[in-house]
Design a protein around this motif. Structure first.
Motif, PDB file in Angstrom:
ATOM      1  N   GLU A 155     -10.103  27.236  10.298  1.00  0.00           N
ATOM      2  CA  GLU A 155      -9.892  27.306   8.850  1.00  0.00           C
ATOM      3  C   GLU A 155     -10.422  28.633   8.292  1.00  0.00           C
ATOM      4  O   GLU A 155      -9.850  29.184   7.350  1.00  0.00           O
ATOM      5  CB  GLU A 155     -10.552  26.114   8.155  1.00  0.00           C
ATOM      6  N   THR A 163      -7.846  31.383   7.851  1.00  0.00           N
ATOM      7  CA  THR A 163      -6.730  31.195   6.923  1.00  0.00           C
ATOM      8  C   THR A 163      -6.320  32.466   6.182  1.00  0.00           C
ATOM      9  O   THR A 163      -5.116  32.738   6.078  1.00  0.00           O
ATOM     10  CB  THR A 163      -7.016  30.042   5.940  1.00  0.00           C
ATOM     11  N   PRO A 211       0.271  29.650   6.467  1.00  0.00           N
ATOM     12  CA  PRO A 211      -0.607  28.506   6.234  1.00  0.00           C
ATOM     13  C   PRO A 211       0.201  27.286   5.805  1.00  0.00           C
ATOM     14  O   PRO A 211       1.222  27.406   5.133  1.00  0.00           O
ATOM     15  CB  PRO A 211      -1.534  28.980   5.124  1.00  0.00           C
ATOM     16  N   PHE A 223      -3.030  21.225   7.538  1.00  0.00           N
ATOM     17  CA  PHE A 223      -4.405  20.997   7.087  1.00  0.00           C
ATOM     18  C   PHE A 223      -4.716  19.504   7.004  1.00  0.00           C
ATOM     19  O   PHE A 223      -5.776  19.059   7.433  1.00  0.00           O
ATOM     20  CB  PHE A 223      -4.658  21.670   5.734  1.00  0.00           C
ATOM     21  N   CYS A 245      -7.387  22.322   9.344  1.00  0.00           N
ATOM     22  CA  CYS A 245      -7.209  23.777   9.225  1.00  0.00           C
ATOM     23  C   CYS A 245      -5.761  24.050   8.835  1.00  0.00           C
ATOM     24  O   CYS A 245      -4.875  23.252   9.126  1.00  0.00           O
ATOM     25  CB  CYS A 245      -7.587  24.509  10.500  1.00  0.00           C
ATOM     26  N   HIS A 246      -5.525  25.162   8.178  1.00  0.00           N
ATOM     27  CA  HIS A 246      -4.196  25.463   7.647  1.00  0.00           C
ATOM     28  C   HIS A 246      -3.225  26.027   8.676  1.00  0.00           C
ATOM     29  O   HIS A 246      -2.075  26.307   8.350  1.00  0.00           O
ATOM     30  CB  HIS A 246      -4.311  26.423   6.455  1.00  0.00           C
TER      31      HIS A 246
END
Length: 165
Positions: free
Chosen positions: A80, A83, A89, A94, A99-100
């Motif tokens: 993350e 990002t 992203p 997420f 996490c993106h």
């Protein structure tokens, strides 16, 4: 597998994500496509990287074995932190992982603070892949005896990789 202390100049890091149970063939086909776009094999592949939740995923460790490079994984919080540097992203990713992005973020995290994304996330039916160009030099710490790296904690500013086995 890479031996302790070996250094590389501006090599590639392959970031991968996949759904559990994705076939090795699917991941390998996708990996070959993104690596070719990044200049492999003229540019050396240093490592395969992913989310720690995929540390024991057979297809990902098979790719590490196929290319004879370390397989490193990162906690979602570490990915993350990447990002701001990723190209694609995703809020959906997420929600699933924390996490993106997995493939892009893992490639960048493993390649270091000075790394740049060469190939943004590409997808197949069940997998994602991206490639980053590593900082000018990376050095590998000793690997585990099995060659499988279940998890690693790497600080973005660290010039050397410390792989926990």
């Amino acid at each position: 597998m890479t031996m302790s202390g070996e250094t590389f100049e501006r090599g590639l890091v392959l970031g991968l994500g996949c759904r559990p149970g994705t076939s090795t063939a699917e991941v390998l086909d996708l990996a070959k496509a993104v690596l070719a776009a990044a200049g492999y094999p003229a540019r050396p592949l240093q490592a395969v990287a992913s989310l720690d939740a995929r540390a024991l995923e057979p297809a990902l460790s098979a790719l590490s074995d196929h290319f004879a490079v370390p397989f490193v994984t990162f906690a979602a919080a570490r990915l993350e932190a990447e990002t701001p540097r990723i190209a694609t992203p995703s809020a959906a990713v997420f929600r699933l992982t924390g996490c993106h992005g997995v493939a892009e973020a893992a490639a960048l995290a493993a390649a270091g603070a000075g790394a740049r994304l060469l190939v943004a996330r590409r997808t197949s039916g069940q997998a994602t892949a991206a490639v980053a160009e590593a900082e000018s030099e990376q050095a590998f710490a000793p690997m585990s005896s099995t060659g499988v790296v279940a998890s690693c904690q790497i600080e973005s500013s660290s010039p050397a990789w410390e792989l926990a086995g």
